[in-house]
Design a protein around this motif. Structure first.
Motif, short mmCIF file in Angstrom:
data_model
loop_
_atom_site.label_atom_id
_atom_site.label_comp_id
_atom_site.label_asym_id
_atom_site.label_seq_id
_atom_site.Cartn_x
_atom_site.Cartn_y
_atom_site.Cartn_z
N HIS A 6 0.83 -1.20 0.00
CA HIS A 6 0.00 0.00 0.00
C HIS A 6 0.88 1.26 0.00
O HIS A 6 0.59 2.22 -0.72
CB HIS A 6 -0.92 -0.01 1.22
CG HIS A 6 -2.06 0.93 1.13
ND1 HIS A 6 -3.33 0.59 1.43
CD2 HIS A 6 -2.13 2.23 0.76
CE1 HIS A 6 -4.14 1.63 1.28
NE2 HIS A 6 -3.42 2.64 0.87
N THR A 57 -13.97 0.27 0.38
CA THR A 57 -13.24 -0.05 1.59
C THR A 57 -11.80 -0.40 1.24
O THR A 57 -11.56 -1.07 0.23
CB THR A 57 -13.91 -1.17 2.40
OG1 THR A 57 -13.25 -1.32 3.65
CG2 THR A 57 -13.91 -2.49 1.67
N TYR A 59 -8.24 -2.26 2.33
CA TYR A 59 -7.93 -3.49 3.05
C TYR A 59 -7.11 -3.25 4.31
O TYR A 59 -7.28 -3.95 5.29
CB TYR A 59 -7.19 -4.47 2.12
CG TYR A 59 -8.11 -5.11 1.11
CD1 TYR A 59 -8.79 -6.29 1.42
CD2 TYR A 59 -8.31 -4.54 -0.13
CE1 TYR A 59 -9.65 -6.88 0.51
CE2 TYR A 59 -9.16 -5.13 -1.05
CZ TYR A 59 -9.83 -6.29 -0.73
OH TYR A 59 -10.68 -6.87 -1.63
N ASP A 60 -6.20 -2.28 4.30
CA ASP A 60 -5.34 -2.05 5.46
C ASP A 60 -6.13 -1.42 6.61
O ASP A 60 -7.01 -0.59 6.40
CB ASP A 60 -4.17 -1.15 5.09
CG ASP A 60 -3.15 -1.84 4.22
OD1 ASP A 60 -3.18 -3.09 4.15
OD2 ASP A 60 -2.32 -1.16 3.61
N LYS A 61 -5.77 -1.82 7.80
CA LYS A 61 -6.36 -1.27 9.00
C LYS A 61 -5.29 -0.48 9.74
O LYS A 61 -4.12 -0.81 9.65
CB LYS A 61 -6.88 -2.39 9.90
CG LYS A 61 -7.83 -3.35 9.24
CD LYS A 61 -9.21 -2.80 9.19
CE LYS A 61 -10.18 -3.90 8.76
NZ LYS A 61 -10.83 -3.73 7.56
N LYS A 115 -8.49 -4.33 -6.39
CA LYS A 115 -9.14 -5.32 -5.53
C LYS A 115 -8.30 -6.60 -5.48
O LYS A 115 -8.11 -7.18 -4.42
CB LYS A 115 -10.54 -5.63 -6.06
CG LYS A 115 -11.28 -6.65 -5.22
CD LYS A 115 -12.66 -6.92 -5.77
CE LYS A 115 -13.36 -7.97 -4.93
NZ LYS A 115 -14.67 -8.31 -5.50
N LYS A 118 -5.36 -6.28 -3.33
CA LYS A 118 -5.80 -5.97 -1.97
C LYS A 118 -5.41 -4.58 -1.49
O LYS A 118 -4.86 -4.40 -0.41
CB LYS A 118 -5.33 -7.03 -0.99
CG LYS A 118 -5.88 -8.41 -1.32
CD LYS A 118 -5.87 -9.30 -0.13
CE LYS A 118 -6.37 -10.67 -0.44
NZ LYS A 118 -7.76 -10.77 -0.73
N ARG A 121 -11.49 -2.03 -2.52
CA ARG A 121 -12.57 -2.67 -3.28
C ARG A 121 -13.83 -1.84 -3.13
O ARG A 121 -14.01 -1.14 -2.12
CB ARG A 121 -12.80 -4.10 -2.83
CG ARG A 121 -13.41 -4.22 -1.46
CD ARG A 121 -13.69 -5.68 -1.09
NE ARG A 121 -14.19 -5.78 0.25
CZ ARG A 121 -15.48 -5.68 0.59
NH1 ARG A 121 -16.39 -5.49 -0.32
NH2 ARG A 121 -15.85 -5.78 1.85
N ARG A 123 -17.66 -1.28 -2.37
CA ARG A 123 -18.47 -1.95 -1.37
C ARG A 123 -19.96 -1.75 -1.60
O ARG A 123 -20.70 -2.70 -1.73
CB ARG A 123 -18.07 -1.44 0.01
CG ARG A 123 -18.72 -2.14 1.13
CD ARG A 123 -18.03 -1.81 2.43
NE ARG A 123 -18.90 -2.13 3.53
CZ ARG A 123 -18.81 -1.61 4.72
NH1 ARG A 123 -17.88 -0.73 4.95
NH2 ARG A 123 -19.63 -1.96 5.67
#
Length: 158
Positions: A6, A57, A59-61, A115, A118, A121, A123
């Motif tokens: 990312h 959304t 993917y990384d938090k 997507k 990752k 994507r 939503r």
């Protein structure tokens, strides 16, 4: 925490488009930067709205607007707007076609790739709705540049 993938992706989408402006020419940058900047700000507001509505959304938090959406705004959006204006301003049909082509490639080819690797994507909207979401701003860009060219916002000559 952001993945290396990312972070690298963000660096690429910010640096490469801005480096391309070295080939745009000083005159064209001066002529088109203000309209592109205004649309860039408008795009940031749109991204905040889309973020709030959870249309996509990442993917990384943890979720971070600055790390996730903002690189798309400060990276490719303004420079690509200037390039498109350079090659099509004055011919509205050509402008719409080039924008539809770029936006279609982004929505229908690039988003599925993002997507797959990752990054992000969609939503709550599909690819066609996303295409409309990014494409409608092209008309606003053309209108803002038209007003600048006519001198309604600025008395300076480009």
């Amino acid at each position: 925490m952001a993945s290396r993938r990312h972070i690298l992706f963000n660096l690429i989408i910010i640096i490469v488009p801005w480096l391309s402006l070295l080939y745009l020419g000083k005159h064209n940058i001066k002529r088109y930067y203000l309209a592109s900047f205004i649309i860039g700000i408008f795009e940031i507001i749109n991204h905040l709205y889309g973020h709030q509505r959870k249309w996509w959304t990442f993917y990384d938090k943890p979720k971070s607007f600055i790390r996730d959406e903002l690189p798309f705004d400060i990276g490719p959006y303004m420079p690509i707007s200037m390039w498109i204006l350079k090659y099509s301003y004055g011919n509205f049909k050509k402008f719409v076609f080039i924008n539809a082509l770029f936006n279609g490639v982004f929505a229908f080819l690039f988003m599925p790739l993002l997507k797959k690797i990752k990054i992000v994507r969609l939503r709550r909207i599909n690819y066609f709705q996303f295409f409309l979401y990014i494409h409608y701003k092209a008309y606003f860009l053309y209108g803002v540049q038209y007003l600048f060219e006519k001198g309604r916002f600025s008395g300076s000559k480009f």
